[in-house]
Design a protein around this motif. Structure first.
Motif, PDB file in Angstrom:
ATOM      1  N   VAL A   8       0.863  -1.183   0.000  1.00  0.00           N
ATOM      2  CA  VAL A   8       0.000   0.000   0.000  1.00  0.00           C
ATOM      3  C   VAL A   8       0.897   1.229   0.000  1.00  0.00           C
ATOM      4  N   ARG A  29      -1.909   2.237   9.002  1.00  0.00           N
ATOM      5  CA  ARG A  29      -1.382   0.948   9.479  1.00  0.00           C
ATOM      6  C   ARG A  29      -2.214   0.436  10.648  1.00  0.00           C
ATOM      7  N   PHE A  32      -5.388  -1.036   9.367  1.00  0.00           N
ATOM      8  CA  PHE A  32      -5.175  -2.338   8.733  1.00  0.00           C
ATOM      9  C   PHE A  32      -5.002  -3.439   9.780  1.00  0.00           C
ATOM     10  N   LEU A  35      -7.940  -5.384  10.920  1.00  0.00           N
ATOM     11  CA  LEU A  35      -8.499  -6.387  10.006  1.00  0.00           C
ATOM     12  C   LEU A  35      -7.877  -7.746  10.308  1.00  0.00           C
ATOM     13  N   VAL A  37      -5.474  -9.633   9.273  1.00  0.00           N
ATOM     14  CA  VAL A  37      -4.226  -9.673   8.512  1.00  0.00           C
ATOM     15  C   VAL A  37      -3.168 -10.366   9.355  1.00  0.00           C
ATOM     16  N   VAL A  40       1.331  -6.039   9.281  1.00  0.00           N
ATOM     17  CA  VAL A  40       1.405  -4.792   8.522  1.00  0.00           C
ATOM     18  C   VAL A  40       2.670  -4.095   9.002  1.00  0.00           C
ATOM     19  N   VAL A  64       1.371  -5.280   3.632  1.00  0.00           N
ATOM     20  CA  VAL A  64       0.303  -5.953   4.372  1.00  0.00           C
ATOM     21  C   VAL A  64       0.352  -7.430   3.999  1.00  0.00           C
ATOM     22  N   LEU A  66      -1.283 -11.099   4.092  1.00  0.00           N
ATOM     23  CA  LEU A  66      -2.586 -11.754   4.215  1.00  0.00           C
ATOM     24  C   LEU A  66      -2.416 -13.253   4.038  1.00  0.00           C
ATOM     25  N   VAL A  72      -7.898  -9.576   0.594  1.00  0.00           N
ATOM     26  CA  VAL A  72      -7.522  -8.438  -0.252  1.00  0.00           C
ATOM     27  C   VAL A  72      -8.671  -7.447  -0.355  1.00  0.00           C
ATOM     28  N   VAL A  75      -8.872  -5.198   2.662  1.00  0.00           N
ATOM     29  CA  VAL A  75      -7.800  -4.190   2.639  1.00  0.00           C
ATOM     30  C   VAL A  75      -8.152  -3.077   1.664  1.00  0.00           C
ATOM     31  N   ALA A  79      -8.892   0.826   2.584  1.00  0.00           N
ATOM     32  CA  ALA A  79      -8.068   1.871   1.962  1.00  0.00           C
ATOM     33  C   ALA A  79      -8.924   2.849   1.172  1.00  0.00           C
ATOM     34  N   ILE A  92      -2.543   0.407  -4.323  1.00  0.00           N
ATOM     35  CA  ILE A  92      -2.400  -0.939  -3.779  1.00  0.00           C
ATOM     36  C   ILE A  92      -1.797  -1.805  -4.874  1.00  0.00           C
TER      37      ILE A  92
END
Length: 124
Positions: A8, A29, A32, A35, A37, A40, A64, A66, A72, A75, A79, A92
């Motif tokens: 990103v 960050r 993110f 989420l 993930v 990050v 990031v 995953l 995805v 994310v 974003a 991205i």
């Protein structure tokens, strides 16, 4: 299955200093990390993506991690909302394929996002 890395990039705006960009990228960050993930982290100078010139230029870059392609979309949606609220551009990238989030209507962005994600689905 190996994880997926999404890069990103929050481009530095005109008149914005490096500390401001670091703050803005840090806030993104944190969002993110809320989420599902794996990780990050800021992009390091030793692994700077194409287009990043100098240490200051990588301040707006995040990697990031995953577990699968299903994350995805989350994310991207985060974003996109984040960029829309702040009237900023966000890029991205997966494997050299970059999606720019800004300037398109919601419907246009949705079609662009769907096509972009489809290119990265298993078997494509």
């Amino acid at each position: 299955m190996a994880g997926i890395e999404v890069v990103v990039h929050v481009p530095q705006e005109s008149g914005e200093d490096l500390d401001e960009l670091l703050d803005v990228t840090g806030w993104l960050r944190d969002e993110f990390l809320a989420l599902d993930v794996q990780d990050v982290r800021p992009v390091q100078a030793t692994t700077a993506p194409d287009g990043a010139k100098g240490v200051g230029a990588i301040a707006g870059w995040l990697a990031v991690q995953l577990a699968s392609v299903e994350g995805v979309r989350a994310v991207i949606e985060l974003a996109r909302g984040w960029a829309g609220q702040r009237r900023r551009e966000v890029e991205i990238t997966i494997g050299g394929d970059t999606l720019k989030l800004s300037g398109a209507s919601a419907g246009e962005q949705e079609r662009i996002i769907d096509a972009w994600i489809a290119r990265h689905a298993p078997g494509s």
